[in-house]
Every structure is written in C-alpha cells, then in structure tokens.
Design an enzyme around this catalytic site. Structure first.
Site, PDB file in Angstrom:
ATOM      1  N   ARG A   1     -81.620  39.825  85.366  1.00  0.00           N
ATOM      2  CA  ARG A   1     -82.429  39.136  84.347  1.00  0.00           C
ATOM      3  C   ARG A   1     -82.909  40.198  83.365  1.00  0.00           C
ATOM      4  O   ARG A   1     -83.340  41.267  83.777  1.00  0.00           O
ATOM      5  CB  ARG A   1     -83.646  38.413  84.974  1.00  0.00           C
ATOM      6  CG  ARG A   1     -83.278  37.235  85.861  1.00  0.00           C
ATOM      7  CD  ARG A   1     -84.539  36.508  86.355  1.00  0.00           C
ATOM      8  NE  ARG A   1     -85.122  35.642  85.336  1.00  0.00           N
ATOM      9  CZ  ARG A   1     -86.313  35.051  85.458  1.00  0.00           C
ATOM     10  NH1 ARG A   1     -87.051  35.265  86.536  1.00  0.00           N
ATOM     11  NH2 ARG A   1     -86.785  34.254  84.511  1.00  0.00           N
TER      12      ARG A   1
ATOM     13  N   ARG B   1     -88.978  35.661  91.904  1.00  0.00           N
ATOM     14  CA  ARG B   1     -89.313  35.582  90.478  1.00  0.00           C
ATOM     15  C   ARG B   1     -90.720  36.147  90.245  1.00  0.00           C
ATOM     16  O   ARG B   1     -91.472  36.365  91.184  1.00  0.00           O
ATOM     17  CB  ARG B   1     -89.191  34.148  89.963  1.00  0.00           C
ATOM     18  CG  ARG B   1     -89.916  33.106  90.828  1.00  0.00           C
ATOM     19  CD  ARG B   1     -90.455  31.975  90.019  1.00  0.00           C
ATOM     20  NE  ARG B   1     -91.454  32.428  89.072  1.00  0.00           N
ATOM     21  CZ  ARG B   1     -92.710  32.732  89.385  1.00  0.00           C
ATOM     22  NH1 ARG B   1     -93.155  32.637  90.615  1.00  0.00           N
ATOM     23  NH2 ARG B   1     -93.558  33.156  88.460  1.00  0.00           N
TER      24      ARG B   1
ATOM     25  N   ASP C   1     -94.353  39.767  81.308  1.00  0.00           N
ATOM     26  CA  ASP C   1     -93.078  40.308  81.801  1.00  0.00           C
ATOM     27  C   ASP C   1     -92.786  41.651  81.170  1.00  0.00           C
ATOM     28  O   ASP C   1     -92.169  42.523  81.790  1.00  0.00           O
ATOM     29  CB  ASP C   1     -91.940  39.323  81.521  1.00  0.00           C
ATOM     30  CG  ASP C   1     -92.085  38.126  82.433  1.00  0.00           C
ATOM     31  OD1 ASP C   1     -92.821  37.197  82.074  1.00  0.00           O
ATOM     32  OD2 ASP C   1     -91.503  38.161  83.531  1.00  0.00           O
TER      33      ASP C   1
ATOM     34  N   CYS D   1     -97.771  29.422  83.615  1.00  0.00           N
ATOM     35  CA  CYS D   1     -96.789  29.974  84.549  1.00  0.00           C
ATOM     36  C   CYS D   1     -97.478  30.426  85.849  1.00  0.00           C
ATOM     37  O   CYS D   1     -98.540  29.902  86.220  1.00  0.00           O
ATOM     38  CB  CYS D   1     -95.985  31.105  83.903  1.00  0.00           C
ATOM     39  SG  CYS D   1     -94.452  31.478  84.794  1.00  0.00           S
TER      40      CYS D   1
ATOM     41  N   ALA E   1     -92.574  39.063  87.466  1.00  0.00           N
ATOM     42  CA  ALA E   1     -92.196  40.450  87.180  1.00  0.00           C
ATOM     43  C   ALA E   1     -92.539  41.425  88.312  1.00  0.00           C
ATOM     44  O   ALA E   1     -91.718  42.279  88.677  1.00  0.00           O
ATOM     45  CB  ALA E   1     -92.865  40.889  85.882  1.00  0.00           C
ATOM     46  N   ALA E   2     -93.730  41.315  88.882  1.00  0.00           N
ATOM     47  CA  ALA E   2     -94.129  42.273  89.917  1.00  0.00           C
ATOM     48  C   ALA E   2     -93.308  42.058  91.191  1.00  0.00           C
ATOM     49  O   ALA E   2     -92.881  43.019  91.841  1.00  0.00           O
ATOM     50  CB  ALA E   2     -95.621  42.132  90.219  1.00  0.00           C
TER      51      ALA E   2
ATOM     52  N   ASN F   1     -94.065  36.926  77.653  1.00  0.00           N
ATOM     53  CA  ASN F   1     -94.391  36.190  78.876  1.00  0.00           C
ATOM     54  C   ASN F   1     -93.695  34.828  78.794  1.00  0.00           C
ATOM     55  O   ASN F   1     -93.009  34.515  77.811  1.00  0.00           O
ATOM     56  CB  ASN F   1     -95.909  36.047  79.022  1.00  0.00           C
ATOM     57  CG  ASN F   1     -96.318  35.531  80.396  1.00  0.00           C
ATOM     58  OD1 ASN F   1     -95.834  36.017  81.421  1.00  0.00           O
ATOM     59  ND2 ASN F   1     -97.180  34.537  80.436  1.00  0.00           N
ATOM     60  N   LYS F   2     -93.890  34.028  79.827  1.00  0.00           N
ATOM     61  CA  LYS F   2     -93.236  32.723  79.938  1.00  0.00           C
ATOM     62  C   LYS F   2     -93.311  31.923  78.638  1.00  0.00           C
ATOM     63  O   LYS F   2     -94.355  31.899  77.989  1.00  0.00           O
ATOM     64  CB  LYS F   2     -93.897  31.953  81.085  1.00  0.00           C
ATOM     65  CG  LYS F   2     -93.348  30.573  81.376  1.00  0.00           C
ATOM     66  CD  LYS F   2     -91.864  30.538  81.611  1.00  0.00           C
ATOM     67  CE  LYS F   2     -91.412  31.466  82.709  1.00  0.00           C
ATOM     68  NZ  LYS F   2     -89.928  31.631  82.757  1.00  0.00           N
TER      69      LYS F   2
HETATM   70  O1  LIG Z   1     -93.609  34.760  83.113  1.00  0.00           O
HETATM   71  C1  LIG Z   1     -93.794  34.942  84.291  1.00  0.00           C
HETATM   72  C2  LIG Z   1     -92.784  34.599  85.329  1.00  0.00           C
HETATM   73  O2  LIG Z   1     -91.585  34.097  84.782  1.00  0.00           O
HETATM   74  P1  LIG Z   1     -90.405  33.646  85.771  1.00  0.00           P
HETATM   75  O3  LIG Z   1     -90.949  32.583  86.662  1.00  0.00           O
HETATM   76  O4  LIG Z   1     -89.326  33.163  84.844  1.00  0.00           O
HETATM   77  O5  LIG Z   1     -89.973  34.876  86.542  1.00  0.00           O
HETATM   78  C3  LIG Z   1     -95.048  35.630  84.759  1.00  0.00           C
HETATM   79  O6  LIG Z   1     -96.128  35.299  83.951  1.00  0.00           O
HETATM   80  C4  LIG Z   1     -94.836  37.161  84.662  1.00  0.00           C
HETATM   81  O7  LIG Z   1     -93.622  37.534  85.285  1.00  0.00           O
HETATM   82  C5  LIG Z   1     -95.966  37.928  85.330  1.00  0.00           C
HETATM   83  O8  LIG Z   1     -95.947  37.703  86.720  1.00  0.00           O
HETATM   84  P2  LIG Z   1     -96.575  38.783  87.726  1.00  0.00           P
HETATM   85  O9  LIG Z   1     -97.983  38.987  87.274  1.00  0.00           O
HETATM   86  O10 LIG Z   1     -96.486  38.155  89.083  1.00  0.00           O
HETATM   87  O11 LIG Z   1     -95.777  40.038  87.596  1.00  0.00           O
END
Ligand SMILES: O=C(COP(=O)(O)O)[C@H](O)[C@H](O)COP(=O)(O)O
Length: 333
Positions: free
Chosen positions: A69, A24, A203, A134, A26-27, A213-214
C-alpha cells in the site's frame, strides 16, 4: 543469472494481509512489517551461504512489503529503521542486527503511542466530546490517556464509508467506557455543533504540515474550521514523510471499486466510472495541532522536527543494486 533468495511465508502472508486490509492502520502496518522482517532474518540466516545473499533476501522481503500500500509512510519508515541498521561481517551478525533493530523499533512504537497519548490528553477537558473519523490507534491513545486521568469523554464517531472503520473505533471507545454516538459521514457537519474537538490520526504528514489521512478527513476539517471546532491530529513521528522534504508528494492509494458498489447495482445503473480514493490531504491551515510523542506542534513547524529526525534525505534500504532475474530492480520513485 542469480536466482532470487527465498522469501519467508511470514513476509508473504503479512504483505497479503496489508494489501487486503486484514492488517490496517498506519501504526499497525508498521509493526506487522517489522515483525515479518524479524522472521525473514531468522530464516534467511539459516538459508544464506554468504552475507550478500542474506542482505539480498532482506531487501527482497522489504520490497515485497513496501509494494503493498503506498500512502502510509509508517511502512517505508519501518523498513528504513530496521533494514537501515542491518550490519555485520557474517550472516549471524547481520541477523542479530536486524533482530535488534526490530525489537528497538517495536519498543519505540509502544513508547511513542503512550507518550503522544499523554500529550493529546492534555488538550481534552473533563466533559469534552470528540468527533472521530476512521480508526486510529494514535487518536484512541489520546482518549485512553484522558480517561485514565479521570476525565469524562464522549465521542461522535463517523462510520467512515466505504469500509466502516468507525465501527472499530466505536467498539474500542466503548471498551474505554466512552459514550459513543455513531453517525453516517454526511451527518458530520450537523453534529459538529456538539463536538469540542475533531480528533483524527494520520497516514503521512508532509513537510508543509499537510495531513494525509482517511478520505473524508479534509472535508471534516474544513467544516470543523467553519464551525470553530479545533482539529487535532494524533500522529507519532513515524508518520512524518521524509520524501516530502525534497518536494515529492504523497501517493494517494486508489482502491477497488467493489468496496463502493456491488456488481449487481453497478450493472443496474449502467455505464459509470467508480473512483475509490482511500485517503485525502488536509491542508495545514485547517489543522490546529499535530500531537506527537515529542510534544504538540502547529503544522507549519513540523518540518523542523522532520529535518531533525531524517536530515535532508531518506535512504531506501529495501532497494539494492539491480540484479538480473530479480524483482528488486532499482528505484521507482
Ligand atoms: O486512515 C487511517 C487508516 O486507514 P486504513 O483503514 O485504510 O488503513 C488511520 O487514520 C491512520 O492510518 C492512522 O492510524 P494509526 O493511528 O492506528 O496509525
């Protein structure tokens, strides 16, 4: 009728793990999808008799990953980057082009996160407290870089119901030596008085600078603005959503109600509707800065960066010509 080319177990398990949120954020999702495509490319190269068959196997794998997703655009952007560079006159050349693209994409992810971390760290002063929501690896990269610069940073971490990703954030911040105070989501407004920044990830970022985002990010941003606390969004450019350039909106994932309430409690309460949106949209006017690997931007100017990166339209290379008996039939959007 053409039969479907086989799909790699790596693609199946990665797709299942993304859907169930074992993988889980985004990255992290983008990286896992790219890695799965590399495995698919290696396997498809031994199984495909023709270049067309190889390409079909890759598209089919991409489609499976895409369908997991809907909200984090890093996933289609990963597919765009890797499958968009698939080229060659024979199967081996096609395979090598995908493997090279995956390797370049993963390098880019690493570099982007390090670079944006340094940009974000410049906004943080010694002694600052950030409030997080989150778990975002891009947001944490900013804190990590600030700590490496010798700054003393503290954090107020929202637990982030229903899945408590705040616990992951709290644990990773502790590993960085950051003082952490964990609060329930509804305590955020009270603790904003102790925060110097709200620091969240994204996201997807829309062409108008809206930040997806979350769920709960938008309420936090509105409260922070009212309290005069700046809102900083850490998001590498794979979070920019090219479809929004042409007026499309970002689909917000609705997740299972079992994440919100167990069956017994639900039965006790009686006949109710339970809704579980995973994300929300923070309007650009509540965002002070979007921190990317290319520098920081006010949300209103993100569209310029998006045009530079994607042009006016975005390809969907996981979609191919519809084929009878195949599950990769044409565009759904
Ligand atoms: O909202 C979420 C995760 O949601 P979930 O837990 O539902 O996947 C994170 O803030 C973004 O994905 C950014 O994360 P990153 O900076 O690691 O890409």
């Amino acid at each position: 009728m053409t039969s479907d080319p086989p799909r790699s177990d790596a693609v199946e398990s990665t797709a299942d793990d993304i859907a169930s949120m074992e993988i889980r954020g985004a990255a992290t999702i983008a990286r896992a999808a790219a890695d799965a495509l590399a495995t698919q490319a290696r396997e498809a190269a031994t199984e495909s008799a023709t270049p067309a068959e190889f390409e079909r196997a890759m598209r089919r794998a991409g489609r499976r990953l895409y369908d997991t997703r809907p909200t984090a655009v890093s996933l289609p952007n990963a597919l765009r980057y890797t499958l968009g560079r698939m080229e060659g006159d024979d199967v081996e050349a096609l395979r090598d082009s995908v493997l090279a693209a995956v390797s370049a994409f993963v390098d880019r992810l690493d570099r982007a996160q390090n670079d944006l971390g340094r940009v974000g760290a410049n906004r943080l002063r010694d002694g600052d407290t950030v409030m997080t929501h989150c778990h975002s690896t891009d947001a944490l990269a900013c804190v990590e870089a600030a700590v490496e610069q010798g700054k003393d940073i503290s954090a107020i971490v929202k637990e982030t119901r229903p899945r408590n990703q705040g616990h992951i954030t709290a644990s990773q911040l502790r590993e960085l030596g950051v003082d952490v105070t964990l609060v329930v989501d509804s305590a955020a407004r009270r603790y904003l008085d102790d925060a110097d920044h709200v620091l969240v990830g994204a996201d997807s970022i829309a062409a108008d600078g809206g930040v997806v985002n979350k769920i709960g990010t938008s309420g936090l941003a509105v409260n922070a603005r009212e309290r005069g606390v700046p809102i900083m969004v850490a998001a590498q450019t794979i979070k920019l959503h090219p479809d929004t350039l042409t007026g499309h909106t970002v689909e917000i994932e609705m997740r299972d109600e079992a994440e919100v309430i167990d069956e017994a409690s639900r039965a006790d309460i009686g006949d109710i509707t339970v809704e579980n949106p995973a994300f929300d949209v923070t309007p650009p006017r509540y965002v002070d800065a979007i921190v990317t690997e290319s520098g920081q931007f006010p949300p209103e100017s993100i569209v310029t960066l998006m045009r530079e990166l994607f042009g006016e339209s975005a390809d969907r290379p996981w979609e191919g010509p519809a084929e009878a008996g195949s599950d990769e039939s044409g565009p759904t959007a």
